[in-house]
Design a protein around this motif. Sequence first.
Motif, PDB file in Angstrom:
ATOM      1  N   ARG A  34      11.848  -6.963   9.299  1.00 14.26           N
ATOM      2  CA  ARG A  34      10.523  -7.286   8.770  1.00 14.26           C
ATOM      3  C   ARG A  34       9.437  -6.953   9.790  1.00 14.26           C
ATOM      4  NH1 ARG A  34       8.413 -12.974   6.044  1.00 14.26           N
ATOM      5  NH2 ARG A  34       6.531 -12.065   5.129  1.00 14.26           N
ATOM      6  N   ARG A  35       9.653  -7.295  11.059  1.00 18.04           N
ATOM      7  CA  ARG A  35       8.666  -6.967  12.098  1.00 18.04           C
ATOM      8  C   ARG A  35       8.511  -5.460  12.248  1.00 18.04           C
ATOM      9  NH1 ARG A  35      11.409 -11.102  14.901  1.00 18.04           N
ATOM     10  NH2 ARG A  35      12.546  -9.518  16.077  1.00 18.04           N
ATOM     11  N   THR A  36       9.626  -4.741  12.172  1.00 19.63           N
ATOM     12  CA  THR A  36       9.579  -3.298  12.349  1.00 19.63           C
ATOM     13  C   THR A  36       8.841  -2.622  11.208  1.00 19.63           C
ATOM     14  OG1 THR A  36      11.652  -3.331  13.601  1.00 19.63           O
ATOM     15  CG2 THR A  36      10.979  -1.217  12.657  1.00 19.63           C
ATOM     16  N   VAL A  37       9.137  -3.016   9.965  1.00 18.03           N
ATOM     17  CA  VAL A  37       8.430  -2.449   8.811  1.00 18.03           C
ATOM     18  C   VAL A  37       6.934  -2.686   8.933  1.00 18.03           C
ATOM     19  CG1 VAL A  37       8.076  -2.626   6.321  1.00 18.03           C
ATOM     20  CG2 VAL A  37      10.390  -2.613   7.238  1.00 18.03           C
ATOM     21  N   SER A  38       6.550  -3.907   9.270  1.00 22.24           N
ATOM     22  CA  SER A  38       5.133  -4.233   9.384  1.00 22.24           C
ATOM     23  C   SER A  38       4.462  -3.390  10.463  1.00 22.24           C
ATOM     24  CB  SER A  38       4.973  -5.723   9.697  1.00 22.24           C
ATOM     25  OG  SER A  38       3.611  -6.071   9.813  1.00 22.24           O
ATOM     26  N   ALA A  39       5.120  -3.241  11.618  1.00 25.24           N
ATOM     27  CA  ALA A  39       4.534  -2.462  12.709  1.00 25.24           C
ATOM     28  C   ALA A  39       4.414  -0.990  12.349  1.00 25.24           C
ATOM     29  CB  ALA A  39       5.378  -2.632  13.977  1.00 25.24           C
ATOM     30  N   VAL A  40       5.440  -0.432  11.723  1.00 24.98           N
ATOM     31  CA  VAL A  40       5.414   0.981  11.340  1.00 24.98           C
ATOM     32  C   VAL A  40       4.300   1.240  10.336  1.00 24.98           C
ATOM     33  CG1 VAL A  40       6.686   2.759  10.061  1.00 24.98           C
ATOM     34  CG2 VAL A  40       7.815   1.470  11.879  1.00 24.98           C
ATOM     35  N   LEU A  41       4.148   0.366   9.347  1.00 30.08           N
ATOM     36  CA  LEU A  41       3.120   0.573   8.333  1.00 30.08           C
ATOM     37  C   LEU A  41       1.721   0.415   8.907  1.00 30.08           C
ATOM     38  CD1 LEU A  41       4.688  -1.199   5.228  1.00 30.08           C
ATOM     39  CD2 LEU A  41       4.685   1.238   5.796  1.00 30.08           C
ATOM     40  N   PRO A  61       9.361 -10.569  -7.131  1.00 31.45           N
ATOM     41  CA  PRO A  61       8.200 -10.313  -6.296  1.00 31.45           C
ATOM     42  C   PRO A  61       8.400 -10.868  -4.891  1.00 31.45           C
ATOM     43  CG  PRO A  61       7.804 -12.227  -7.635  1.00 31.45           C
ATOM     44  CD  PRO A  61       9.181 -11.732  -8.012  1.00 31.45           C
ATOM     45  N   TRP A  62       7.435 -10.562  -4.007  1.00 32.51           N
ATOM     46  CA  TRP A  62       7.434 -11.070  -2.637  1.00 32.51           C
ATOM     47  C   TRP A  62       6.103 -11.771  -2.432  1.00 32.51           C
ATOM     48  CZ3 TRP A  62      11.106 -11.518   0.985  1.00 32.51           C
ATOM     49  CH2 TRP A  62      10.703 -11.827   2.298  1.00 32.51           C
ATOM     50  N   ARG A  63       6.124 -13.075  -2.204  1.00 36.46           N
ATOM     51  CA  ARG A  63       4.883 -13.840  -2.159  1.00 36.46           C
ATOM     52  C   ARG A  63       3.983 -13.400  -1.009  1.00 36.46           C
ATOM     53  NH1 ARG A  63       5.184 -20.300  -2.306  1.00 36.46           N
ATOM     54  NH2 ARG A  63       5.839 -19.782  -4.450  1.00 36.46           N
ATOM     55  N   HIS A  64       4.562 -13.194   0.174  1.00 31.96           N
ATOM     56  CA  HIS A  64       3.780 -12.788   1.337  1.00 31.96           C
ATOM     57  C   HIS A  64       4.390 -11.508   1.903  1.00 31.96           C
ATOM     58  CE1 HIS A  64       1.718 -16.594   1.141  1.00 31.96           C
ATOM     59  NE2 HIS A  64       2.867 -17.248   1.230  1.00 31.96           N
ATOM     60  N   PRO A  65       4.088 -10.367   1.312  1.00 27.80           N
ATOM     61  CA  PRO A  65       4.718  -9.118   1.747  1.00 27.80           C
ATOM     62  C   PRO A  65       4.341  -8.767   3.180  1.00 27.80           C
ATOM     63  CG  PRO A  65       2.893  -8.680   0.261  1.00 27.80           C
ATOM     64  CD  PRO A  65       3.118 -10.154   0.239  1.00 27.80           C
ATOM     65  N   PRO A  66       5.266  -8.160   3.931  1.00 26.96           N
ATOM     66  CA  PRO A  66       5.019  -7.856   5.341  1.00 26.96           C
ATOM     67  C   PRO A  66       4.289  -6.549   5.560  1.00 26.96           C
ATOM     68  CG  PRO A  66       7.255  -7.260   4.794  1.00 26.96           C
ATOM     69  CD  PRO A  66       6.652  -7.871   3.548  1.00 26.96           C
ATOM     70  N   TRP A  67       3.793  -5.934   4.488  1.00 27.29           N
ATOM     71  CA  TRP A  67       3.087  -4.677   4.662  1.00 27.29           C
ATOM     72  C   TRP A  67       1.587  -4.885   4.512  1.00 27.29           C
ATOM     73  CZ3 TRP A  67       7.507  -5.042   1.653  1.00 27.29           C
ATOM     74  CH2 TRP A  67       7.312  -5.470   0.338  1.00 27.29           C
ATOM     75  N   PRO A  68       0.813  -4.122   5.281  1.00 26.14           N
ATOM     76  CA  PRO A  68      -0.640  -4.261   5.218  1.00 26.14           C
ATOM     77  C   PRO A  68      -1.207  -3.600   3.973  1.00 26.14           C
ATOM     78  CG  PRO A  68      -0.027  -2.537   6.758  1.00 26.14           C
ATOM     79  CD  PRO A  68       1.251  -3.178   6.308  1.00 26.14           C
ATOM     80  N   ARG A  69      -2.506  -3.809   3.761  1.00 29.73           N
ATOM     81  CA  ARG A  69      -3.174  -3.206   2.617  1.00 29.73           C
ATOM     82  C   ARG A  69      -3.365  -1.704   2.845  1.00 29.73           C
ATOM     83  NH1 ARG A  69      -7.976  -7.615   1.263  1.00 29.73           N
ATOM     84  NH2 ARG A  69      -6.579  -9.371   0.770  1.00 29.73           N
ATOM     85  N   GLY A  70      -3.658  -1.019   1.739  1.00 24.43           N
ATOM     86  CA  GLY A  70      -3.951   0.401   1.837  1.00 24.43           C
ATOM     87  C   GLY A  70      -2.790   1.302   1.462  1.00 24.43           C
ATOM     88  N   TRP A  71      -1.660   0.697   1.079  1.00 24.95           N
ATOM     89  CA  TRP A  71      -0.490   1.472   0.683  1.00 24.95           C
ATOM     90  C   TRP A  71      -0.319   1.396  -0.839  1.00 24.95           C
ATOM     91  CZ3 TRP A  71       2.779   4.268   3.898  1.00 24.95           C
ATOM     92  CH2 TRP A  71       2.510   4.146   5.265  1.00 24.95           C
ATOM     93  N   THR A  72      -0.092   2.553  -1.465  1.00 23.57           N
ATOM     94  CA  THR A  72       0.235   2.592  -2.884  1.00 23.57           C
ATOM     95  C   THR A  72       1.720   2.307  -3.052  1.00 23.57           C
ATOM     96  OG1 THR A  72      -1.491   4.223  -3.314  1.00 23.57           O
ATOM     97  CG2 THR A  72       0.233   4.002  -4.967  1.00 23.57           C
ATOM     98  N   LEU A  73       2.055   1.293  -3.825  1.00 22.78           N
ATOM     99  CA  LEU A  73       3.451   0.861  -3.961  1.00 22.78           C
ATOM    100  C   LEU A  73       4.133   1.572  -5.118  1.00 22.78           C
ATOM    101  CD1 LEU A  73       3.155  -2.987  -3.388  1.00 22.78           C
ATOM    102  CD2 LEU A  73       3.417  -1.151  -1.708  1.00 22.78           C
ATOM    103  N   HIS A  74       5.371   1.991  -4.886  1.00 26.19           N
ATOM    104  CA  HIS A  74       6.199   2.634  -5.903  1.00 26.19           C
ATOM    105  C   HIS A  74       7.584   1.996  -5.839  1.00 26.19           C
ATOM    106  CE1 HIS A  74       3.415   6.214  -6.015  1.00 26.19           C
ATOM    107  NE2 HIS A  74       3.254   5.873  -4.744  1.00 26.19           N
TER     108      HIS A  74
END
Length: 206
Positions: A34-41, A61-74
Amino acid sequence: MNHLVVFARHPRMGSVKSRLAGDIGTVAATFWYRRTVSAVLRRLGPPQPWCCHLFLTGSRPWRHPPWPRGWTLHDQAHGPLGERMHRALAVPRPGPVVLVGSDIPGIRSGHIRQAFRALGRADLVFGPASDGGYWLVGVSARAAPPGFANVRWSTEHALADTLASLGRNRRVVLLERLRDVDDACDLRALRVRTRGRGARARAAGA
């Protein structure tokens, strides 16, 4: 327009990094991922000069997703990895597309810029991984995504198999070799390398 695709899994407990979890435990492996995904994004996302696409697999769903805003989700397509990659590379067109995984802590925005520059003269670009696979694949706007036929995934033959399937008429560029993290051995090697870089940086600043 340049497009960046990141493949990731929803980081739910017990659903990610099974080999790493077998070495360091499920909780530690899940939090590391989770930390790695967040840092990479954060590093690769806005305000970088490319469109950002996050292709996810796993439950929602994921209530508090670890990814920042600005990404289009697929949602990732169903099927083998090669089929999912082929479909993802074909979605965000027109323009060159670069696809990376989410378990490469060493990846930086400079690597993505280098990949897009290479696609100005090449049909395909690959980032070799230390285990024989690859951490990046990119396709130019004028080329079709590869079919990834007969690739032995998760082996030391993955990159060689992919290159062999391309034929002779494709112009290919290889980037810097990076290390992904699949198990505790990879994690230890990453930490040793990170400590080494930190020591060199401190010495240079002394």
